[in-house]
Scaffold this motif. Structure first.
Motif, short mmCIF file in Angstrom:
data_model
loop_
_atom_site.label_atom_id
_atom_site.label_comp_id
_atom_site.label_asym_id
_atom_site.label_seq_id
_atom_site.Cartn_x
_atom_site.Cartn_y
_atom_site.Cartn_z
N VAL A 149 2.75 4.69 -5.09
CA VAL A 149 3.41 4.30 -6.33
C VAL A 149 2.92 5.21 -7.43
CG1 VAL A 149 3.65 1.88 -5.66
CG2 VAL A 149 1.60 2.62 -6.86
N GLU A 150 3.71 5.28 -8.48
CA GLU A 150 3.30 6.05 -9.65
C GLU A 150 2.23 5.26 -10.39
OE1 GLU A 150 5.23 7.85 -13.76
OE2 GLU A 150 6.50 7.04 -12.17
N THR A 151 1.12 5.92 -10.75
CA THR A 151 0.02 5.24 -11.41
C THR A 151 -0.25 5.90 -12.74
OG1 THR A 151 -1.57 6.69 -10.31
CG2 THR A 151 -1.07 4.62 -9.23
N PRO A 152 -0.89 5.17 -13.67
CA PRO A 152 -1.23 5.75 -14.96
C PRO A 152 -2.18 6.92 -14.78
CG PRO A 152 -1.47 3.36 -14.99
CD PRO A 152 -1.27 3.76 -13.57
N SER A 153 -2.17 7.82 -15.74
CA SER A 153 -3.00 9.01 -15.65
C SER A 153 -4.47 8.69 -15.79
CB SER A 153 -2.59 10.01 -16.74
OG SER A 153 -2.72 9.42 -18.02
N LEU A 154 -4.80 7.55 -16.41
CA LEU A 154 -6.20 7.18 -16.60
C LEU A 154 -6.37 5.73 -16.23
CD1 LEU A 154 -9.03 7.95 -17.59
CD2 LEU A 154 -8.34 7.22 -19.89
N SER A 155 -7.30 5.46 -15.31
CA SER A 155 -7.59 4.09 -14.91
C SER A 155 -9.00 3.76 -15.32
CB SER A 155 -7.43 3.93 -13.39
OG SER A 155 -6.09 4.19 -13.00
N PHE A 156 -9.24 2.46 -15.52
CA PHE A 156 -10.53 2.03 -16.02
C PHE A 156 -11.19 1.07 -15.05
CE2 PHE A 156 -8.20 3.39 -19.72
CZ PHE A 156 -9.14 4.13 -20.41
N GLY A 157 -12.49 1.17 -14.97
CA GLY A 157 -13.29 0.26 -14.15
C GLY A 157 -13.91 -0.79 -15.01
N ARG A 158 -15.16 -1.13 -14.75
CA ARG A 158 -15.84 -2.17 -15.50
C ARG A 158 -16.07 -1.75 -16.94
NH1 ARG A 158 -20.55 -3.81 -11.14
NH2 ARG A 158 -19.19 -3.91 -9.33
N GLY A 159 -15.94 -2.73 -17.84
CA GLY A 159 -16.27 -2.51 -19.23
C GLY A 159 -15.40 -1.49 -19.92
N HIS B 92 0.82 -1.20 0.00
CA HIS B 92 0.00 0.00 0.00
C HIS B 92 0.87 1.26 0.00
CE1 HIS B 92 -3.83 -2.12 0.66
NE2 HIS B 92 -3.05 -3.00 1.25
N ASP B 93 2.13 1.13 -0.37
CA ASP B 93 2.99 2.31 -0.46
C ASP B 93 2.58 3.15 -1.65
OD1 ASP B 93 4.40 1.35 1.67
OD2 ASP B 93 5.87 0.28 0.42
N PRO C 209 -6.71 5.26 -6.89
CA PRO C 209 -5.97 4.62 -7.99
C PRO C 209 -5.74 3.13 -7.75
CG PRO C 209 -5.02 6.74 -7.48
CD PRO C 209 -6.06 6.48 -6.41
N TYR C 210 -5.51 2.75 -6.50
CA TYR C 210 -5.31 1.33 -6.17
C TYR C 210 -6.58 0.53 -6.47
CZ TYR C 210 -4.94 -2.83 -3.20
OH TYR C 210 -4.95 -4.12 -2.73
N ALA C 211 -7.72 1.06 -6.08
CA ALA C 211 -8.98 0.36 -6.31
C ALA C 211 -9.27 0.23 -7.79
CB ALA C 211 -10.12 1.10 -5.61
N ARG C 212 -8.96 1.26 -8.56
CA ARG C 212 -9.21 1.19 -10.00
C ARG C 212 -8.26 0.22 -10.67
NH1 ARG C 212 -9.54 6.88 -9.27
NH2 ARG C 212 -7.54 7.20 -10.34
N TYR C 213 -7.00 0.26 -10.28
CA TYR C 213 -6.01 -0.62 -10.90
C TYR C 213 -6.34 -2.10 -10.65
CZ TYR C 213 -1.59 -2.94 -11.94
OH TYR C 213 -0.64 -3.78 -12.44
N ALA C 214 -6.71 -2.43 -9.42
CA ALA C 214 -6.98 -3.83 -9.05
C ALA C 214 -8.43 -4.22 -9.27
CB ALA C 214 -6.59 -4.06 -7.59
N ARG C 215 -9.24 -3.28 -9.78
CA ARG C 215 -10.66 -3.56 -10.06
C ARG C 215 -11.34 -4.09 -8.79
NH1 ARG C 215 -10.97 -4.38 -15.84
NH2 ARG C 215 -13.22 -4.69 -15.55
N LEU C 216 -11.10 -3.42 -7.67
CA LEU C 216 -11.58 -3.92 -6.39
C LEU C 216 -13.10 -3.93 -6.27
CD1 LEU C 216 -9.02 -2.45 -3.84
CD2 LEU C 216 -9.02 -4.66 -4.98
#
Length: 276
Positions: free
Chosen positions: A6-16, A3-4, A24-31
């Motif tokens: 981290v650099e994340t992409p400028s755009l993250s995607f959810g469903r579909g 949970h440190d 950003p963590y939730a979007r990246y891992a599709r939590l």
């Protein structure tokens, strides 16, 4: 994943493929999607543990297939270091798979029977991801494809795996290219032990000329040993939670699992040890 920051992409995607919500963590891992997939069909507390364990195993099956496929590709390119790295990562996934049975180890017969009826004829035996792994290690059986007649994409994928070289096939092809006599061709039948293959591995273990292939032999044995551990833990868990009753998918339960646990994977690697 930690949970440190981290650099994340400028755009993250959810469903579909749509932009997601949350951190950003939730979007990246599709939590949001991940945590919406557990739907117990009973009020028995132990059912949630059963569902989560099943889903974790399925994800690990996919990860293991990914690593074994990378190892196959690397062996076809004669890139032994990359193949060994993929096999090593795969063994860590296998270790987690084996230990995942601990989540179900204390499931009592009363707890299991309290919710067993809600999933009807559903059985882990029907897992296409697991069957794909079985085909990759040479445990092929075309009759099992009948389970997927109503899912054409899955059937096509598994049919391809049935006819394609498995992990061991690619290893033996690499041995042949390195000058060892391995009269072996990939088959859509269950792999059978071959004396010529045993002789080839014996030379790997005993002749300096082929010592460079020894890490491959040991890496494959690591894979094989963990497959056996998985089968043994599966057998023990079923024996503890449901005894000798038939499996939910109609299998013979303990009889089938015990037979599977006694079947060596990559058998020549075990046979040659009797001679060293």
């Amino acid at each position: 994943m930690g949970h440190d920051t981290v650099e994340t992409p400028s755009l993250s995607f959810g469903r579909g493929g749509e932009p997601g919500r949350g951190t950003p963590y939730a979007r990246y891992a599709r939590l949001e999607e991940l945590h919406s997939l557990q739907h117990p069909l009973s009020k028995v507390p132990a059912e949630l543990s059963f569902i989560v364990t099943t889903q974790v195993m399925e994800l690990l099956f996919d990860l293991l297939r990914h690593e074994w496929t990378l190892a196959q590709q690397a062996m076809r390119e004669d890139d032994l270091p990359t193949a060994l790295a993929a096999l090593r990562r795969g063994t860590h996934a296998q270790d987690v798979l084996v230990e995942s049975w601990d989540l179900l180890a204390t499931l009592t017969p009363q707890e299991f029977n309290a919710f067993r009826s809600v999933f009807g004829e559903a059985s882990g035996f029907q897992s296409s991801a697991f069957l794909h792994l079985e085909f990759l290690i040479g445990n092929k059986n075309a009759a099992l494809l009948r389970m997927y007649r109503d899912t054409p994409e899955t059937l096509a994928e598994l049919t391809g795996a049935l006819h394609a070289p498995g992990l061991y096939d690619d290893a033996l092809a690499l041995l042949a290219r390195r000058g060892l006599a391995v009269p072996h061709e990939a088959s859509d039948q269950r792999y059978q032990e071959d004396e010529a293959v045993t002789a080839a591995w014996r030379r790997v273990y005993t002749e300096p000329e082929f010592a460079g292939l020894l890490p491959l032999a040991e890496a494959l044995l690591d894979v094989a040993e963990r497959v056996t551990r998985w089968r043994q833990r599966h057998l023990a868990s079923v024996k503890r939670s449901m005894g000798a009753k038939p499996g939910s998918g109609g299998s013979s339960g303990l009889t089938w699992l015990r037979r599977a646990a006694e079947q060596d994977v990559f058998p020549e690697l075990w046979t040659v040890r009797n001679e060293l």
